[in-house]
Design an enzyme around this catalytic site. Structure first.
Site, PDB file in Angstrom:
ATOM      1  CG  LEU A 197      -2.024  -1.013   1.301  1.00  7.29           C
ATOM      2  CD1 LEU A 197      -2.707  -0.984   2.665  1.00  7.29           C
ATOM      3  CD2 LEU A 197      -3.045  -0.732   0.203  1.00  7.29           C
ATOM      4  N   GLY A 198       2.010   1.154   0.595  1.00  8.90           N
ATOM      5  CA  GLY A 198       2.875   2.329   0.652  1.00  8.90           C
ATOM      6  C   GLY A 198       4.197   1.947   1.283  1.00  8.90           C
ATOM      7  N   GLY A 224       7.857   3.847   3.150  1.00  6.88           N
ATOM      8  CA  GLY A 224       8.513   5.068   3.585  1.00  6.88           C
ATOM      9  C   GLY A 224       9.748   4.738   4.390  1.00  6.88           C
ATOM     10  CG  PHE A 271       9.546   4.954  10.291  1.00  6.12           C
ATOM     11  CD1 PHE A 271      10.411   4.836  11.366  1.00  6.12           C
ATOM     12  CD2 PHE A 271       9.095   6.206   9.930  1.00  6.12           C
ATOM     13  CE1 PHE A 271      10.817   5.952  12.056  1.00  6.12           C
ATOM     14  CE2 PHE A 271       9.495   7.325  10.628  1.00  6.12           C
ATOM     15  CZ  PHE A 271      10.358   7.201  11.692  1.00  6.12           C
ATOM     16  CD  GLU A 312       8.064  -2.557   1.163  1.00  5.86           C
ATOM     17  OE1 GLU A 312       7.444  -2.563   0.104  1.00  5.86           O
ATOM     18  OE2 GLU A 312       8.918  -3.409   1.462  1.00  5.86           O
ATOM     19  CE  LYS A 333       2.252   2.699   9.455  1.00  9.51           C
ATOM     20  NZ  LYS A 333       1.862   3.347   8.252  1.00  9.51           N
ATOM     21  CG  ASP A 384       1.357  12.222  10.416  1.00 11.12           C
ATOM     22  OD1 ASP A 384       1.360  13.380   9.938  1.00 11.12           O
ATOM     23  OD2 ASP A 384       1.876  11.252   9.842  1.00 11.12           O
TER      24      ASP A 384
END
Ligand code: ATP
Length: 567
Positions: free
Chosen positions: A15-16, A18, A20, A22, A40, A139
């Site tokens: 899904l994404g 970054g 830290f 995936e 996550k 956030d």
């Protein structure tokens, strides 16, 4: 090839990703329904066995908080599980089917006032609940709110705390602390960037999200008033009612004390239709604004979206009596940047220490070099004046306003620090739980900005400018950066990569700045305009004269001037 995480979660797709780790959409092979879930992955910023145990403890604690939160409201994903594998940490969460608010705006254009109100009215009770648990989300932004397909309710994802646990380090007293702060430039207020989020920081972020929904503009695309620092968004949403505009304005006030103290207060203002008194609604128009050259955006492309950054806990309003060593921020940063740019997602990490080292106080001067590219900022455009919020400007600089020369630089190395905020003066972790005490809903106890300081020895505007350059010459870039107003920090024309651009310029290009003359052009209790005649000594040996006009705003909370513009 099929990936089975923890021998159980079959990855369907990524899904994404970054800095830290995936995020995967997966199915749970051990549930009869093979229900879908989000896995996550989180990597500690330091992969060191000595702190692994600490990271683990903290991770578990934060996961427990997530579990608690997710089990009490269906507008926060339920935590299904968490596990560790190969020095990496994973949380398994309910998959919320729907679209993020960003995706919605991109698909459908801006939201109507009633739709925005409905989102706020639905989210504020969730925030009230989160805050009652002494947790600050940290956030909130359009990317982290999903409109659930089945009922259209907004769901809050991506709490900062678990990611923050990955930044665990050991401070000088041998205590575990976090070396990073989570937030997204533009959506996070200044106190959060300084490492001191308060409950109303979430309200600020929520209101910035509302502005995005109403205008289709990311915070960086909205001008600010150079005199007041106000975010001038009304002109992009002319039909918004004074009530909603007033509620939003109050929530995005610069100082926490001028905002709603609680989510409930904000909710009541929305529901009762009472325009808050402290921040009057300003009719849209016409005051001069900080020019911002950016193409008009109706549906911003993914690549322009602000991303979550992990930053060092900044110089906070109250100093911590801890002294620290420095560290290999840049190395970490570099690797995080390198690893963090995947697709549209950029996660910038900032670590302060090696495991055995102490967290740095305020001197980023040992930072290793970051990338290179000087920001688009010209010398004259990258200024800012100031000291740390807790250090009155006149402590360092004499009040003698003119003809002063800044302190020569102290072997400054350009830093790669990504951050908005300074390398920690404060080593306090900004955990999800602001305090360990049990009394719920005591935001004032965690809001350092609530304690106002008497305006003794008010520094002059000239002294502020001089001190700003003295701070830069000492290599204290993060301190200097932190004294820019948030809107100026977020000016993407000058700081396209936020703090990273700033440091690239000052640390990478400029050797020192001599302040030849400083003159106040006009000043009142709240604002000042100061002209500064400067001489830049560049790292390539060249010299460049420059004249800069500063717009300063008085920050009474911290007895200092902050820079709201410079040109
Ligand atoms: N519980 C969830 N249900 C549905 N989608 C989710 C959930 N958690 C995250 N996502 C989606 O997964 C994608 C990646 O999420 P992630 O948290 O890794 O955020 P990111 O945008 O890549 O990074 P960051 O927010 O840190 O900048 C995002 O599109 C997000 O909306």
């Amino acid at each position: 090839m099929e990936t089975l995480l923890d021998n159980r979660y079959r990855v369907i797709r990524t899904l994404g990703s970054g800095g830290f780790g995936e995020t995967f959409l997966a199915e749970d092979s051990q549930m009869p329904s093979h229900r879908r879930c989000v896995v996550k992955q989180l990597r500690p910023i330091q992969n060191n066995p000595q702190i692994y145990q600490l990271v683990q403890e903290r991770f578990q604690r934060e996961a427990a908080i997530l579990e608690d939160l997710g089990s009490h409201t269906d507008q926060i994903p339920t935590l299904y599980a968490y596990f560790q594998a190969n020095t990496q940490f994973y949380v398994v969460q309910e998959w919320v089917e729907g679209d993020t608010l960003t995706a919605k705006v991109q698909q459908q254009g801006v939201f109507s006032e009633s739709a925005v109100k409905e989102i706020l009215v639905n989210l504020l009770p969730v925030l009230e609940y989160v805050h009652s648990k002494r947790i600050i989300h940290r956030d909130i932004k359009p990317d982290n709110i999903i409109l659930r397909r089945r009922d259209g309710k907004p769901v809050l994802i991506d709490f900062g705390a678990v990611r923050e646990s990955m930044g665990t380090v050991v401070n000088s007293q041998g205590n575990a602390t976090s070396s990073i702060v989570i937030g997204t430039p533009g959506y996070m207020p200044s106190e959060q960037a300084a490492g001191r989020p308060v409950y109303s920081s979430d309200l600020y972020s929520l209101a910035m999200t509302a502005i995005y929904l109403l205008t289709g503009k990311q915070p960086q695309e909205i001008e600010t008033d150079p005199h007041t620092g106000d975010i001038v968004w009304h002109r992009y949403a002319l039909s918004v009612s004074p009530t909603l505009a007033g509620v939003i304005d109050r929530a995005i006030a610069y100082h926490p004390r001028e905002r709603f103290a609680t989510a409930r207060e904000m909710l009541q203002a929305l529901q009762l239709g009472v325009v808050p008194a402290t921040v009057p609604y300003q009719q849209p128009q016409s005051s001069p604004t900080v020019p911002y050259q950016q193409p008009p955006v109706t549906t911003p492309a993914n690549a322009t979206l602000p991303h979550t950054v992990a930053i060092s806990p900044g110089t906070a309003p109250t100093p911590q009596p801890v002294s620290h060593n420095n560290s290999n921020k840049g190395v970490l940063l570099g690797s995080l940047i390198a690893g963090g740019v995947i697709g549209a997602s950029v996660v910038i990490g900032f670590a302060l220490t090696r495991p055995n080292q102490q967290v740095t106080q305020t001197t980023p001067s040992e930072n290793t070099v970051s990338s290179n590219t000087s920001p688009s900022a010209e010398p004259s455009l990258s200024p800012s004046a100031t000291t740390t919020p807790d250090t009155p400007i006149n402590q360092d600089v004499s009040q003698n306003p003119t003809r002063r020369t800044s302190t020569p630089p102290i072997s400054v190395q350009p830093s790669a620090t990504p951050v908005e905020s300074p390398p920690a003066t404060n080593t306090e972790p900004v955990t999800s739980v602001p305090q360990e005490t049990t009394t719920p809903e005591t935001p004032t106890a965690t809001q350092p900005e609530e304690t106002s300081q008497p305006e003794v020895n008010r520094p002059s505007p000239e002294a502020a400018v001089e001190n700003y350059y003295a701070t830069i010459n000492r290599g204290e870039y993060s301190t200097a950066w932190n004294l820019l107003s948030p809107s100026f920090q977020n000016n993407r024309r000058l700081h396209p990569k936020g703090y990273l651009s700033y440091v690239d310029w000052w640390g990478g290009q400029v050797e020192s700045v001599e302040v030849e003359q400083v003159t106040t052009q006009d000043a009142n209790a709240d604002t000042a305009t100061v002209n500064a005649k400067l001489q830049y000594l560049m790292k390539n040996g060249k010299q460049a004269p420059s004249t800069v006009r500063f717009s300063l705003l008085w920050d009474g909370e911290n007895n200092r001037w902050v820079v709201s513009n410079a040109n």
